[in-house]
Design a protein around this motif. Structure first.
Motif, PDB file in Angstrom:
ATOM      1  N   VAL A   8      -7.280  -3.852  -9.081  1.00 34.79           N
ATOM      2  CA  VAL A   8      -7.693  -2.449  -8.927  1.00 34.79           C
ATOM      3  C   VAL A   8      -7.247  -1.622 -10.123  1.00 34.79           C
ATOM      4  CG1 VAL A   8      -7.319  -0.354  -7.581  1.00 34.79           C
ATOM      5  CG2 VAL A   8      -7.755  -2.510  -6.413  1.00 34.79           C
ATOM      6  N   LEU A   9      -5.977  -1.754 -10.509  1.00 36.92           N
ATOM      7  CA  LEU A   9      -5.442  -0.933 -11.598  1.00 36.92           C
ATOM      8  C   LEU A   9      -5.996  -1.355 -12.956  1.00 36.92           C
ATOM      9  CD1 LEU A   9      -1.700  -0.561 -10.506  1.00 36.92           C
ATOM     10  CD2 LEU A   9      -3.644   0.947 -10.048  1.00 36.92           C
ATOM     11  N   ALA A  10      -6.206  -2.657 -13.151  1.00 34.48           N
ATOM     12  CA  ALA A  10      -6.772  -3.118 -14.422  1.00 34.48           C
ATOM     13  C   ALA A  10      -8.180  -2.576 -14.604  1.00 34.48           C
ATOM     14  CB  ALA A  10      -6.776  -4.649 -14.465  1.00 34.48           C
ATOM     15  N   GLU A  11      -8.960  -2.569 -13.526  1.00 32.72           N
ATOM     16  CA  GLU A  11     -10.314  -2.031 -13.595  1.00 32.72           C
ATOM     17  C   GLU A  11     -10.292  -0.526 -13.880  1.00 32.72           C
ATOM     18  OE1 GLU A  11     -14.053  -3.651 -11.263  1.00 32.72           O
ATOM     19  OE2 GLU A  11     -12.869  -2.317  -9.983  1.00 32.72           O
ATOM     20  N   ALA A  12      -9.326   0.186 -13.259  1.00 31.72           N
ATOM     21  CA  ALA A  12      -9.202   1.624 -13.495  1.00 31.72           C
ATOM     22  C   ALA A  12      -8.798   1.915 -14.935  1.00 31.72           C
ATOM     23  CB  ALA A  12      -8.183   2.227 -12.528  1.00 31.72           C
ATOM     24  N   LEU A  13      -7.843   1.154 -15.456  1.00 29.10           N
ATOM     25  CA  LEU A  13      -7.407   1.350 -16.840  1.00 29.10           C
ATOM     26  C   LEU A  13      -8.522   1.014 -17.817  1.00 29.10           C
ATOM     27  CD1 LEU A  13      -3.795  -0.127 -16.659  1.00 29.10           C
ATOM     28  CD2 LEU A  13      -4.397   2.262 -17.079  1.00 29.10           C
ATOM     29  N   SER A  14      -9.321   0.023 -17.481  1.00 32.93           N
ATOM     30  CA  SER A  14     -10.444  -0.334 -18.340  1.00 32.93           C
ATOM     31  C   SER A  14     -11.415   0.837 -18.471  1.00 32.93           C
ATOM     32  CB  SER A  14     -11.162  -1.560 -17.775  1.00 32.93           C
ATOM     33  OG  SER A  14     -12.224  -1.968 -18.612  1.00 32.93           O
ATOM     34  N   ALA A  15     -11.631   1.557 -17.376  1.00 30.14           N
ATOM     35  CA  ALA A  15     -12.498   2.735 -17.413  1.00 30.14           C
ATOM     36  C   ALA A  15     -11.887   3.826 -18.287  1.00 30.14           C
ATOM     37  CB  ALA A  15     -12.734   3.253 -15.999  1.00 30.14           C
ATOM     38  N   VAL A  16     -10.562   3.989 -18.202  1.00 30.95           N
ATOM     39  CA  VAL A  16      -9.868   4.983 -19.045  1.00 30.95           C
ATOM     40  C   VAL A  16     -10.026   4.613 -20.515  1.00 30.95           C
ATOM     41  CG1 VAL A  16      -7.611   5.932 -19.659  1.00 30.95           C
ATOM     42  CG2 VAL A  16      -8.213   5.610 -17.254  1.00 30.95           C
ATOM     43  N   HIS A  17      -9.817   3.347 -20.829  1.00 35.19           N
ATOM     44  CA  HIS A  17      -9.958   2.899 -22.219  1.00 35.19           C
ATOM     45  C   HIS A  17     -11.391   3.080 -22.697  1.00 35.19           C
ATOM     46  CE1 HIS A  17      -6.196   0.100 -21.808  1.00 35.19           C
ATOM     47  NE2 HIS A  17      -5.922   1.383 -21.661  1.00 35.19           N
ATOM     48  N   GLY A  18     -12.338   2.912 -21.807  1.00 38.27           N
ATOM     49  CA  GLY A  18     -13.738   3.115 -22.169  1.00 38.27           C
ATOM     50  C   GLY A  18     -14.038   4.554 -22.529  1.00 38.27           C
ATOM     51  N   GLN A  19     -13.189   5.482 -22.092  1.00 34.50           N
ATOM     52  CA  GLN A  19     -13.336   6.888 -22.441  1.00 34.50           C
ATOM     53  C   GLN A  19     -12.539   7.248 -23.697  1.00 34.50           C
ATOM     54  OE1 GLN A  19     -12.579   9.251 -18.776  1.00 34.50           O
ATOM     55  NE2 GLN A  19     -13.073   7.381 -17.673  1.00 34.50           N
ATOM     56  N   GLY A  20     -12.016   6.198 -24.377  1.00 36.34           N
ATOM     57  CA  GLY A  20     -11.285   6.414 -25.618  1.00 36.34           C
ATOM     58  C   GLY A  20      -9.863   6.879 -25.422  1.00 36.34           C
ATOM     59  N   LEU A  21      -9.264   6.580 -24.262  1.00 37.36           N
ATOM     60  CA  LEU A  21      -7.920   7.043 -23.946  1.00 37.36           C
ATOM     61  C   LEU A  21      -6.992   5.894 -23.599  1.00 37.36           C
ATOM     62  CD1 LEU A  21      -8.786  10.048 -21.617  1.00 37.36           C
ATOM     63  CD2 LEU A  21      -7.637  10.229 -23.828  1.00 37.36           C
ATOM     64  N   LEU A  22      -5.704   6.121 -23.808  1.00 33.92           N
ATOM     65  CA  LEU A  22      -4.651   5.243 -23.321  1.00 33.92           C
ATOM     66  C   LEU A  22      -3.791   6.047 -22.359  1.00 33.92           C
ATOM     67  CD1 LEU A  22      -3.408   3.677 -26.704  1.00 33.92           C
ATOM     68  CD2 LEU A  22      -5.094   2.723 -25.121  1.00 33.92           C
ATOM     69  N   HIS A  23      -3.236   5.394 -21.349  1.00 38.69           N
ATOM     70  CA  HIS A  23      -2.338   6.114 -20.447  1.00 38.69           C
ATOM     71  C   HIS A  23      -0.969   6.294 -21.093  1.00 38.69           C
ATOM     72  CE1 HIS A  23       0.221   7.142 -17.034  1.00 38.69           C
ATOM     73  NE2 HIS A  23      -0.868   7.386 -16.319  1.00 38.69           N
ATOM     74  N   ARG A  24      -0.394   5.229 -21.589  1.00 38.30           N
ATOM     75  CA  ARG A  24       0.885   5.197 -22.318  1.00 38.30           C
ATOM     76  C   ARG A  24       2.125   5.359 -21.455  1.00 38.30           C
ATOM     77  NH1 ARG A  24       1.845   8.287 -27.659  1.00 38.30           N
ATOM     78  NH2 ARG A  24       1.563  10.126 -26.361  1.00 38.30           N
ATOM     79  N   ASP A  25       1.991   5.679 -20.188  1.00 35.94           N
ATOM     80  CA  ASP A  25       3.177   5.803 -19.341  1.00 35.94           C
ATOM     81  C   ASP A  25       2.899   5.280 -17.933  1.00 35.94           C
ATOM     82  OD1 ASP A  25       5.874   6.455 -18.919  1.00 35.94           O
ATOM     83  OD2 ASP A  25       5.376   8.422 -18.099  1.00 35.94           O
ATOM     84  N   LEU A  26       2.174   4.172 -17.845  1.00 32.76           N
ATOM     85  CA  LEU A  26       1.907   3.564 -16.544  1.00 32.76           C
ATOM     86  C   LEU A  26       3.211   2.970 -16.008  1.00 32.76           C
ATOM     87  CD1 LEU A  26      -0.355   2.820 -14.495  1.00 32.76           C
ATOM     88  CD2 LEU A  26      -0.414   0.576 -15.621  1.00 32.76           C
ATOM     89  N   LYS A  27       3.546   3.316 -14.778  1.00 29.39           N
ATOM     90  CA  LYS A  27       4.761   2.824 -14.131  1.00 29.39           C
ATOM     91  C   LYS A  27       4.584   2.974 -12.623  1.00 29.39           C
ATOM     92  CE  LYS A  27       6.847   7.385 -14.956  1.00 29.39           C
ATOM     93  NZ  LYS A  27       7.927   8.097 -15.646  1.00 29.39           N
ATOM     94  N   PRO A  28       5.450   2.345 -11.819  1.00 30.98           N
ATOM     95  CA  PRO A  28       5.292   2.425 -10.359  1.00 30.98           C
ATOM     96  C   PRO A  28       5.261   3.848  -9.818  1.00 30.98           C
ATOM     97  CG  PRO A  28       6.772   0.639 -10.910  1.00 30.98           C
ATOM     98  CD  PRO A  28       6.479   1.344 -12.199  1.00 30.98           C
ATOM     99  N   ALA A  29       6.014   4.763 -10.412  1.00 31.81           N
ATOM    100  CA  ALA A  29       6.029   6.150  -9.929  1.00 31.81           C
ATOM    101  C   ALA A  29       4.710   6.864 -10.194  1.00 31.81           C
ATOM    102  CB  ALA A  29       7.179   6.917 -10.580  1.00 31.81           C
ATOM    103  N   ASN A  30       3.878   6.321 -11.082  1.00 33.44           N
ATOM    104  CA  ASN A  30       2.594   6.936 -11.410  1.00 33.44           C
ATOM    105  C   ASN A  30       1.416   6.255 -10.725  1.00 33.44           C
ATOM    106  OD1 ASN A  30       3.657   8.973 -12.952  1.00 33.44           O
ATOM    107  ND2 ASN A  30       3.391   7.907 -14.905  1.00 33.44           N
ATOM    108  N   VAL A  31       1.704   5.462  -9.722  1.00 35.24           N
ATOM    109  CA  VAL A  31       0.654   4.856  -8.891  1.00 35.24           C
ATOM    110  C   VAL A  31       0.911   5.268  -7.449  1.00 35.24           C
ATOM    111  CG1 VAL A  31      -0.334   2.703  -8.016  1.00 35.24           C
ATOM    112  CG2 VAL A  31       0.276   2.901 -10.433  1.00 35.24           C
TER     113      VAL A  31
END
Length: 416
Positions: A121-144
């Protein structure tokens, strides 16, 4: 998600959002539970007055612009913001559920199938973010956040455009969370690539399945050293055997050695299917395993009472309102004998404890939206009707006496 009443100095309204309670806080500000004019709940972030300056406003404005470009089913939606207000704020979708860090702490690690479902689920969500030209840079358990409709990623405050040539951070400044930070990010390498979010996802999945991170130490500086040391290896102790190959790959020291997010999804599917389960079934099981009761509010006059999610072991409750104590408006039924009341003794009545993570000593209040003393004739937030006999009993004198006693007991046992 733990929510506490507003403090006296907190704003009551920001933009079109009425503030109902406190959700959490960080170095830059406070996060409130808000409600739109149409009744939509929202997480409203406000910068602390002590740090409102031109630089913080610039950072906040950048975060707002980034959030406007981020969208997806597994991402908390942007709802509104004002970086130029006296107290700059932004509102995002409110996800009613605990964050992954809190969930694992309270309930223990997830089984391997559910961890793999979370990874997909999260990999697919991050892939969509990257497709928009963005990185999250602070993915961690508190941010899910583990909401009633599945997990969602929040807090893109550190997000960066992958091709951005100008950043607000100093040349050698590293921003992020060390325990989930990729080695190249910790070393200050620029520009960063999608591989930093892959590594962070690996650290998150390791925590979800074991309760610990790849590198842990007494101080953040020691963690930085372990993360950047090419000879140190992530601690995979306790990880389910079927997840070890995936975790080893995503936590590789070299960015080039990590799989793509699409490959991560495939690997997660393989783990799930090896257990004889389909990916859609695993996702539903994950949500059912982690879901909590939804947030709701009960209006009474000009005040608002917030009924927060109860612990899993608790019985669902109903607020006792002033209407329950009013004289009957229909013909009075015969008064039942004491043996028919079926009301527990005062010291056995159920209570709801509201813990406060950001505020160890919450202010005295029986109203989830405002501080102060309880309004006459209404119990604290989270009060519960102890017996299904109450709807009939409310039409008798004995019922009113019982309701008064219940109200006094709840007020004495209120946690705030």
């Amino acid at each position: 998600m733990q929510i506490t009443p507003l403090n006296p100095e907190d704003p009551s309204v920001l933009g079109d959002f009425e503030l109902l309670g406190r959700i959490g806080h960080g170095g830059m500000g406070q996060v409130f539970l808000g409600e739109s004019l149409g009744g939509e709940p929202a997480a409203v972030k406000v910068i602390k007055p002590s740090v409102v300056d031109s630089e913080s406003r610039q950072r906040f404005a950048q975060e707002i612009e980034i959030l406007k470009t981020v969208w997806g089913a597994r991402l908390a939606a942007f709802l509104g913001a004002d970086a130029e207000a006296e107290q700059p704020w932004l509102a995002t979708e409110y996800v009613d559920g605990p964050d992954l860090a809190r969930y694992v702490k309270d309930h223990g690690p997830l089984p391997s199938v559910l961890t793999a479902a979370l990874g997909a689920v999260l990999a697919e969500a991050l892939s969509a973010v990257h497709g928009q030209g963005l990185l999250h840079r602070d993915l961690k358990p508190a941010n899910v956040l583990l909401g009633p409709n599945g997990p969602k990623i929040i807090d893109f405050g550190l997000a960066a455009f992958t091709e951005a040539s100008v950043a607000l951070t100093a040349p050698h400044q590293v921003v992020g969370t060390p325990i989930c930070m990729a080695p190249e990010q910790a070393a200050g390498v620029k520009p960063l690539t999608a591989a930093v979010d892959v590594y962070a996802l690996g650290a998150l999945l390791l925590f979800a399945s074991t309760g610990h991170y790849p590198h842990e130490a007494v101080t953040p500086y020691m963690v930085f050293h372990l993360v950047t040391d090419p000879d140190s290896r992530p601690d995979l102790s306790g990880a389910p055997e079927d997840l070890v190959p995936l975790l080893t790959a995503v936590l590789a020291k070299s960015a080039e050695d990590r799989p793509s997010l699409t490959d991560v999804v495939r690997r997660c599917r393989s783990v799930i299917e090896a257990h004889g389960t389909k990916i859609a079934q695993a996702r539903r099981k994950l949500t059912a395993h982690t879901a909590r009761q939804p947030f709701r509010t009960v209006r009474s006059g000009e005040s608002t009472t917030a009924l927060w999610p109860a612990p899993v072991s608790d019985v669902a409750g109903t607020e006792i309102t002033p209407a329950d104590l009013d004289p009957p408006v229909v013909a009075e039924v015969p008064e039942p004998s004491p043996t028919e009341l079926d009301v527990p003794a005062p010291d056995t009545l159920p209570t709801t404890e509201v813990m406060s993570r950001p505020q160890p000593d919450p202010p005295a209040s029986a109203d989830g939206a405002r501080g102060g003393r309880p309004a006459p004739g209404r119990p604290p937030a989270g009060s519960r009707r102890p017996s299904e006999a109450m709807p009939t009993l409310r039409h008798s004198v004995q019922a009113r006496r019982t309701a008064e006693r219940l109200r006094a007991v709840y007020a004495a046992k209120a946690s705030f």
